[in-house]
Enzyme design. Structure first.
Site, mmCIF file in Angstrom:
data_model
loop_
_atom_site.group_PDB
_atom_site.id
_atom_site.type_symbol
_atom_site.label_atom_id
_atom_site.label_comp_id
_atom_site.label_asym_id
_atom_site.label_seq_id
_atom_site.Cartn_x
_atom_site.Cartn_y
_atom_site.Cartn_z
ATOM 1 N N TRP A 137 35.348 46.657 44.981
ATOM 2 C CA TRP A 137 35.339 45.394 45.006
ATOM 3 C C TRP A 137 36.341 44.780 44.305
ATOM 4 O O TRP A 137 36.915 43.476 44.579
ATOM 5 C CB TRP A 137 33.928 45.097 44.231
ATOM 6 N N HIS A 138 36.993 45.366 43.203
ATOM 7 C CA HIS A 138 37.981 44.649 42.542
ATOM 8 C C HIS A 138 39.323 44.981 43.402
ATOM 9 O O HIS A 138 40.289 43.736 43.074
ATOM 10 C CB HIS A 138 38.300 45.409 41.158
ATOM 11 N N GLY A 139 39.520 45.779 43.967
ATOM 12 C CA GLY A 139 40.902 45.815 44.844
ATOM 13 C C GLY A 139 40.961 46.848 45.690
ATOM 14 O O GLY A 139 40.341 48.071 45.511
#
Lengths: 468, 312
Positions: free
Chosen positions: A322-324
């Site tokens: 989700w973060h990257g």
């Protein structure tokens, strides 16, 4: 528009003032237009993506509520596919293609390279997508009525204080607030402004100052020794906290000034005595999102231990993704999942230690483990992350000194530590911002504003979490 | 108006008044202390803008600061020279320095050290202008340059504290003189490049030249001509082979040739390129490198003044 920009200094009071001057029936429209202006300050065309997902989820919410049986499930699935699909195209497509190409090359399969998309990731896409998904899921679960007012639903997704980096709200908590008739309440205004002031301190005085050192080291890894890299890693742990928590405080404060209550996003996470406690204090709105919509549906703690451990790891890998769209984030997520698994298996946290010294030792270990995981979060590639770890272990030495930056940085960290300890252990004592004596309150406000003006970094640019 | 609201507005105005007063008083004290700095980077800017009486002033970034040994140049050229290079400074900063130097009227020659990407479009170009903020009230010439940072800059610069943002540490540390004065603004670097770093590749150069910078460069060339001040544009050595020609270099060379201003490019000079013993790191010469380079430059400038012709 950035919270730490001069435009926002004009935008915020103007929007708040107009909000209270307008009759209640027009306020939603005013906030929606203000939110559009706020978002369009980045890349205006991307607002069309927001409108697209808003329309899909608005219709899906009503259909889910009106349908029964399997049809409801289908409607929910369609809405989730649409949301995740947008995320997949804009955020993960290139990552996926690059990995497929690399895999085919490893297998010596020669094909025409798949085309990459040359697009910039829309600001805050992961945040508003998750907020939109929580709406349709809650409607499906029957916890939230489908919103009939398209403007209010759009505002739920686009409310400017939390549009680009959260807190990721739940519909039950925020939608009804858009219908409430907020009166101009000075206590809300004061509380909101105080939160914004503290958030601004965290962002421009602490985070952006430390970023000057962290960037100088992390962007030239081959030229620095382990001492510099260890110091930069420690400072990055503080930087990312102050950057994101600072943003959250400004967001919560801006909303509070108009009478809206957003959920708490950070509760002094680096004072946690275990990694599992850390995740109840760090980015709470996202952690609870994953808990409510992924971990619990997978069985949560109600399943057998091996399955629980699998669930934990799975959730944290997804959180990393989700973060990257980079393997570094996935490893960061995996590391945190691993910490939690070890804690769970070891039964850590079941027995409350009474010894203060032991608790502080746990805090130190937790902070070190979390800081270690940040190496993967900050590094530009896995190879670079491993080089950093290797250098920290094998190539110690005097850190590279940028005296002015480190001096200001450490003074700011000291102020932060004192504030965090006070709020954690003696919240009712030594009050400054809410001291009953006006002279003390104003001395505090004045000092904070002067510190921001004199020691803030005003070229610091955007918030780290905007990229997600 | 409800009493709570009127009390809130009164308190807010009181706080605003307190901020203005504190900003003014602390700002005045900082201004006094800043202009009494005796050494360090900030002193160099104060010196170049208000005190320099040397025949020749060197302007440039950290590469100028660490590459030009004024004593060597003075001995060979027979002119008094000051090294006004400053870490992170760019063309707009150099332009501001020249505006003050021409006003003071002592400087007969300028040596401008440019980087290979000096005219490239980069956001930091305008961020680095904050070095001029303390001079906003004192020297009106810097105002238009500071406004390039953002349209809101003139409003922000009304605050004295903003003008002296991040400077108290330097004011406290550099309130007495140091070796800088004896070295005439030059600061040698003492490391030797670590060759175990592997093959160093030049970073990618953007192809876009910043039109604002380009216009200021043209303006500078025009002004030195009008003021009859000698200008020498120089690119000092790099460790890495530079992929020729970068758009900035092409443009600088073209404009210098047009204006008949000497443009000296040492970026890939064989006496320096790939010689780790002469570099502190790939971008900066160390003391040995600076001495060798200063000799080379002094010889070149001597030949140039004797032949009175431009070259590159």
């Amino acid at each position: 528009m950035l919270f730490n920009s001069f435009q926002f200094l004009l935008f915020f009071p103007l929007v708040t003032l107009i909000y209270f001057l307008l009759p209640h029936r027009w306020r939603w429209l005013h906030l929606l237009l203000a939110s559009c202006i706020f978002y369009c300050a980045f890349i205006p065309a991307y607002i069309l993506i927001l409108f697209f997902t808003i329309l899909i989820d608005y219709v899906a919410g009503i259909w889910i509520e009106q349908s029964e049986g399997k049809k409801r499930k289908w409607m929910l699935a369609m809405s989730i596919i649409a949301n995740v699909g947008v995320l997949a195209i804009f955020k993960y497509y290139n990552f996926f293609i690059a990995n497929v190409d690399a895999l085919l090359a490893d297998l010596s399969i020669t094909t025409q390279p798949l085309p990459l998309l040359h697009i910039i990731l829309p600001i805050g896409l992961s945040f508003h997508t998750f907020q939109a998904m929580s709406y349709t899921i809650e409607v499906y679960r029957g916890q939230q009525k489908a919103e009939r007012h398209l403007g209010i639903y759009a505002l739920y997704v686009m409310f400017y204080p939390q549009l680009v980096a959260g807190p990721i709200e739940r519909p039950q908590h925020i939608i009804h607030q858009f219908y409430e008739r907020h009166r101009l309440d000075t206590s809300n205004l004061v509380k909101g402004l105080r939160l914004m002031l503290w958030g601004m301190f965290m962002k421009v005085v602490v985070a952006d100052r430390l970023a000057l050192y962290v960037d100088a080291i992390y962007e030239n890894v081959p030229q620095h020794n382990g001492g510099s890299l260890a110091l930069a890693t420690f400072l990055f742990a503080i930087q990312i906290y102050c950057d994101f928590a600072g943003y959250s405080y400004i967001a919560i404060g801006a909303a509070r000034s108009m009478g809206f209550r957003l959920m708490t996003n950070f509760r002094r996470p680096y004072l946690s005595t275990s990694v599992s406690e850390f995740w109840t204090r760090w980015h709470i709105s996202l952690s609870s999102w994953f808990r409510d919509y992924l971990y619990f549906p997978l069985g949560g703690n109600r399943v057998k231990l091996p399955r629980q451990l699998f669930n934990l790891m799975f959730v944290f890998l997804v959180s990393g993704l989700w973060h990257g769209a980079n393997w570094t984030f996935i490893i960061w997520g995996g590391l945190n999942g691993l910490y939690l698994i070890v804690e769970k298996v070891a039964g850590h946290g079941k027995r409350e230690s009474a010894h203060t010294a032991i608790k502080w030792l746990h805090r130190l270990i937790t902070f070190s483990l979390i800081s270690f995981s940040w190496i993967f979060f900050r590094a530009s590639s896995i190879e670079e992350a491993f080089t950093i770890v290797q250098k920290i272990v094998t190539d110690p030495g005097m850190p590279f000194m940028i005296w002015g930056t480190l001096f200001y940085g450490f003074i700011a960290i000291l102020i932060l530590i004192v504030a965090e300890l006070k709020h954690e252990f003696i919240p009712a004592r030594m009050r400054l911002a809410n001291n009953p004596y006006i002279a003390i309150r104003y001395a505090y406000y004045l000092c904070m504003i002067l510190i921001i003006l004199l020691f803030g970094v005003f070229d610091g640019g955007q918030f780290i979490y905007f990229q997600f | 108006m409800p009493s709570a609201l009127s009390r809130f507005i009164k308190n807010l105005l009181l706080l605003l008044l307190l901020i203005i007063v504190a900003d003014y008083i602390i700002g005045k004290w900082l201004e006094y202390a800043y202009f009494h700095i005796q050494s360090g980077t900030e002193y160099k800017t104060i010196y170049v803008m208000g005190k320099a009486k040397e025949d020749m002033v060197l302007l440039g970034s950290s590469r100028a600061y660490h590459h030009y040994q004024p004593h060597i140049l003075e001995n060979k050229l027979g002119r008094s020279i000051y090294n006004g290079g400053r870490d992170g400074a760019g063309l707009l900063y150099h332009y501001a320095m020249y505006q003050q130097l021409r006003k003071n009227g002592h400087t007969k020659a300028i040596l401008l050290d440019m980087t290979i990407d000096e005219l490239d479009k980069r956001s930091v170009t305008y961020e680095h202008l904050n070095a001029l903020a303390p001079f906003y009230n004192r020297y009106p010439e810097v105002r238009s340059l500071l406004q390039l940072r953002s349209p809101y800059e003139p409003i922000k610069l009304k605050s004295s504290l903003y003008r002296f943002n991040s400077l108290p540490f330097y004011i406290a540390v550099y309130n007495r003189s140091s070796d800088d004065a004896a070295n005439k603004g030059f600061k040698p670097l003492h490391n030797k490049l670590n060759t175990s770093l592997g093959t160093l590749q030049p970073s990618a150069y953007t192809t876009e030249v910043d039109t604002v910078l380009l216009n200021y460069f043209k303006q500078l060339l025009k002004e030195v001509k009008n003021d009859k001040v000698e200008l020498y544009v120089c690119i000092s050595p790099y460790y890495i082979r530079i992929p020729y020609p970068t758009p900035s270099m092409k443009k600088m060379k073209e404009l210098c040739l047009e204006a008949n201003i000497p443009f000296m490019d040492f970026s890939n000079h064989p006496a320096f390129m790939q010689h780790p013993g002469l570099f502190n790191e790939p971008i900066h010469l160390n003391e040995d490198g600076a001495i060798r380079y200063s000799h080379l430059l002094a010889d070149t400038l001597s030949k140039l003044s004797s032949s009175q012709s431009s070259f590159h």
